[in-house]
Enzyme design. Sequence first.
Site, PDB file in Angstrom:
ATOM      1  N   TYR A 142      86.928  65.647  18.543  1.00 41.97           N
ATOM      2  CA  TYR A 142      87.275  66.887  17.852  1.00 41.97           C
ATOM      3  C   TYR A 142      86.884  66.844  16.373  1.00 41.97           C
ATOM      4  CZ  TYR A 142      90.285  67.851  21.933  1.00 41.97           C
ATOM      5  OH  TYR A 142      90.780  68.071  23.216  1.00 41.97           O
ATOM      6  N   LYS A 195      86.384  55.307  27.604  1.00 40.85           N
ATOM      7  CA  LYS A 195      85.398  55.463  28.680  1.00 40.85           C
ATOM      8  C   LYS A 195      84.143  54.720  28.234  1.00 40.85           C
ATOM      9  CE  LYS A 195      83.991  57.117  32.654  1.00 40.85           C
ATOM     10  NZ  LYS A 195      84.462  56.521  33.916  1.00 40.85           N
ATOM     11  N   ASP A 228      89.610  57.510  33.500  1.00 39.51           N
ATOM     12  CA  ASP A 228      89.804  57.989  34.865  1.00 39.51           C
ATOM     13  C   ASP A 228      90.829  57.135  35.605  1.00 39.51           C
ATOM     14  OD1 ASP A 228      87.914  56.006  34.533  1.00 39.51           O
ATOM     15  OD2 ASP A 228      86.465  56.838  35.938  1.00 39.51           O
ATOM     16  N   ASP A 252      94.715  63.944  24.390  1.00 41.24           N
ATOM     17  CA  ASP A 252      95.105  65.342  24.558  1.00 41.24           C
ATOM     18  C   ASP A 252      95.305  65.658  26.034  1.00 41.24           C
ATOM     19  OD1 ASP A 252      95.601  68.014  24.101  1.00 41.24           O
ATOM     20  OD2 ASP A 252      93.575  68.503  23.433  1.00 41.24           O
ATOM     21  N   ASP A 256      99.103  65.932  28.345  1.00 40.21           N
ATOM     22  CA  ASP A 256      99.447  67.107  29.142  1.00 40.21           C
ATOM     23  C   ASP A 256      99.758  66.713  30.591  1.00 40.21           C
ATOM     24  OD1 ASP A 256      99.091  68.683  26.945  1.00 40.21           O
ATOM     25  OD2 ASP A 256      97.605  70.011  27.847  1.00 40.21           O
TER      26      ASP A 256
END
Length: 359
Positions: A142, A195, A228, A252, A256
């Site tokens: 971001y 990742k 993952d 983020d 959630d």
Amino acid sequence: MSAPRTFRIAAIPADGVGAEVVAAGRAVLDALAQSSGGAWTFDWTEFPWGCGYYEKTGRMMDEDGLKILEGFDAIYFGAVGWPSVPDHVSLWGLRLRICQNFDQWANVRPVHFHPGVTSPLRKADDTALDWVVVRENSEGEYAGLGGRNLSGRGPGNEVALQTSLFTERGCERIIRFAFDLARTRPRRKVSSVTKSNAQQYGMVLWDEVFARVAEDYPDVETESVLVDAMSAKFVLHPEELSVVVASNLNADILSDLGSALAGSLGLAASANLNPQRRFPSMFEPVHGSAPDIAGLGLANPIGAIGSAALMLDHFGLADEAARVRKAIERTTASGVLTRDVGGTAGTDEVVAAVIEHLA
């Protein structure tokens, strides 16, 4: 008797249900202050910034809004977004503008399972689950680097570049923050998420910094997990989690997921911290502006009230923060729940119950 300690708070309800949940949190905090015996109080200033302000002025906040906010002890934020304004305009024009300019680089998002709230996770029925996601909040995916080019070559030829930014300094400070937080928890463990098998530059740097910082914390368990695999672990083995630290985008998404497993995004609290306290920190629920229920008195205020507890922690009022969290627990355990978690109570009913349980 000494003068009360006054905390100057900038309230930014912004859009949709933001107005309702910020009002809810303010009511709880003011009730708590009244019970302090005059030891401390809140001085609130509310700002009308958000999508409605954008439609009137072409800006999400005042041009000198950051300068105005600098003088406050903290910012209490609602939710941003409305169908009439593109999401990237509303987010970058208000929330991200504040977070990035005030270097609120540590985003703390607890994942807490409340009594009386049914989790979709069967393991939650008989296993104690409680962890916190620590999100790097200033760079990563971001950072806002990139652009759109080659549109002049005609339809179908435009190219968009979105560049992630990982600095050694940025990685180290959020990873050390996670380790320090882990030392305060019952289980001293930090799970690092990347990742790096596919993103061989920025996230390999993250992995290397994590390994180096871990050497300074021999008393803390560690693990490095691909994002993952960590998504699966949130569902299959959440009892193994304590502090999960990840980049801006990965944390983020994972936070959630954690909140959904706990029952609802409406329960999720967060703190955007400038740990050095050079700028005010900002406290907000994780949920969005929910235009479909805005103004109906149905919004779940628990996330906003939990964010207020995080603000109390930031002010050094740990006992008061614990009182708020206990009041939330008593409220949910008593069955006073909003519709998103299977109840019938409205926003005001939940607020009244939390205030009643503060005693």
